[in-house]
Scaffold this active site. Structure first.
Site, PDB file in Angstrom:
ATOM      1  N   LYS A 186       3.724 -12.059   2.679  1.00  0.00           N
ATOM      2  CA  LYS A 186       3.124 -11.668   1.005  1.00  0.00           C
ATOM      3  C   LYS A 186       3.145 -12.535   0.265  1.00  0.00           C
ATOM      4  O   LYS A 186       2.327 -13.282  -0.304  1.00  0.00           O
ATOM      5  CB  LYS A 186       4.109 -10.520   0.568  1.00  0.00           C
ATOM      6  CG  LYS A 186       4.092  -9.364   0.856  1.00  0.00           C
ATOM      7  CD  LYS A 186       5.167  -7.940   0.411  1.00  0.00           C
ATOM      8  CE  LYS A 186       5.628  -6.844   0.894  1.00  0.00           C
ATOM      9  NZ  LYS A 186       6.605  -6.084   0.777  1.00  0.00           N
TER      10      LYS A 186
ATOM     11  N   GLN B 176      11.887  -5.076  -1.835  1.00  0.00           N
ATOM     12  CA  GLN B 176      11.291  -5.094  -1.201  1.00  0.00           C
ATOM     13  C   GLN B 176      12.825  -4.385  -0.119  1.00  0.00           C
ATOM     14  O   GLN B 176      13.800  -3.825  -0.439  1.00  0.00           O
ATOM     15  CB  GLN B 176      11.772  -6.137  -0.200  1.00  0.00           C
ATOM     16  CG  GLN B 176      11.378  -6.813   1.677  1.00  0.00           C
ATOM     17  CD  GLN B 176      10.125  -6.153   2.348  1.00  0.00           C
ATOM     18  OE1 GLN B 176       9.337  -6.990   1.049  1.00  0.00           O
ATOM     19  NE2 GLN B 176       9.902  -5.117   3.115  1.00  0.00           N
TER      20      GLN B 176
ATOM     21  N   ASP C  25       3.665  -2.271  -5.643  1.00  0.00           N
ATOM     22  CA  ASP C  25       4.382  -0.984  -4.440  1.00  0.00           C
ATOM     23  C   ASP C  25       3.263   0.623  -3.898  1.00  0.00           C
ATOM     24  O   ASP C  25       3.441   0.882  -3.478  1.00  0.00           O
ATOM     25  CB  ASP C  25       5.090  -1.417  -4.096  1.00  0.00           C
ATOM     26  CG  ASP C  25       5.472  -1.836  -3.057  1.00  0.00           C
ATOM     27  OD1 ASP C  25       4.662  -2.518  -2.206  1.00  0.00           O
ATOM     28  OD2 ASP C  25       6.874  -2.460  -2.497  1.00  0.00           O
TER      29      ASP C  25
END
Ligand code: NAP
Length: 265
Positions: free
Chosen positions: A46, A90, A113
């Site tokens: 990322k 995450q 996200d």
């Protein structure tokens, strides 16, 4: 369908040219509360993508014994920090932290996200697939879509997004009988496989000539990365693994960040 690798490369070049002319810095913060090597690899990917398109990426890596309150405080700070365009937490999180509570505490405006149910964004994987199909002028309406897998991050939001495109959508799961799987696979125009089992779809099925398959699965066999599908299925298009849905997922995060910027948040 364009080759996914080339499509993503071109999109990233377009984004780079767009971002370099902006007067404001776009910034993504990634919070990590684990020592998971797979997470490390995803985060490296990322940050590399962000760097390539000229977006600032910052990793905040916390100790695995960080308390839930400490994490919530950090999230609250980022929710209110105007220099942060968007941020992601995450997964996985340590067991003492309530994952659902954390997802709900991310501001829906900055949740690139798409984890918060109220998020303005669709989860990255289904969003990446639908964006790619649209960019390829895929005609969704009235066609049969089959989604195999019903997780909250892939299967369910995928089905929801395809329904919005006026497809006839079927979702299958581990309780689906083999003969029904065969029936639905052989009547589908678009198949999204997100099961996590190699050789799940093989040429034993009689696919439609026009069938398009997105293979979301990531499996390792003797150190080699494979999807849920055998290679070279008798279909019109099949996304490869690696170099397929993973790339679209990563691109989707960047597109969501640009959307936050465009929305003036
Ligand atoms: P998950 O939460 O484990 O869900 C797997 C789904 O597959 C479940 O809904 C399960 O059904 C279903 N399933 C299992 N066995 C089945 C069978 N025999 N027939 C039909 N359905 C079956 O996984 P996930 O998070 O959705 O991820 C799925 C795969 O995609 C994994 O390999 C993951 O690593 C990969 N992935 C890739 C990306 C990417 O960017 N490329 C992103 C996310 C995930 P039940 O609900 O009945 O248990």
């Amino acid at each position: 369908m364009k080759i996914i690798k080339e499509y993503v490369k071109n999109k990233k070049e377009e984004i780079f040219n767009l971002v370099k002319n902006l007067d404001i810095e776009i910034k993504l913060v990634i919070i990590q509360v684990n020592n998971d090597p797979a997470s490390d690899a995803y985060i490296r990917g990322k940050l590399k993508d962000l760097n390539e398109v000229g977006i600032k990426g910052e990793l905040i890596k916390l100790e695995v014994n960080t308390t839930q309150d400490e994490l919530l405080k950090l999230i609250n700070k980022l929710n209110n920090d105007s220099t942060v365009t968007g941020f992601i937490v995450q997964m996985p999180l340590p067991k003492h932290i309530d994952e659902e509570l954390i997802k709900r505490s991310i501001s829906p405006d900055k949740d690139v996200d798409g984890f918060n149910v109220l998020s303005k964004f669709n989860p990255a994987t289904p969003n990446g697939i639908v964006t790619y199909l649209k960019d390829n002028n895929y005609h969704f309406e009235s066609k049969n879509a089959l989604v195999i897998g019903r997780s909250n991050i892939v299967g369910r939001p995928m089905a929801e997004m395809l329904l919005k495109e006026n497809m006839n959508v079927t979702i299958l799961h581990s309780y689906t009988k083999k003969e029904d799987l065969k029936f639905y696979v052989e009547h589908a125009n678009l198949i999204i496989v997100a099961v996590g089992k190699p050789h799940f779809l093989t040429n034993d099925f009689k696919f439609n000539e026009d069938t398009i398959i997105f293979d979301v699965g990531i499996n390792r066999i003797n150190g080699k990365l494979v999807g849920d599908c055998d290679e070279n299925l008798n279909v019109k298009f099949q996304s490869p693994v690696p170099g397929g849905v993973g790339l679209l997922t990563r691109l989707s995060l960047i597109l969501n960040l640009l959307e936050v910027y465009n929305n003036g948040i």
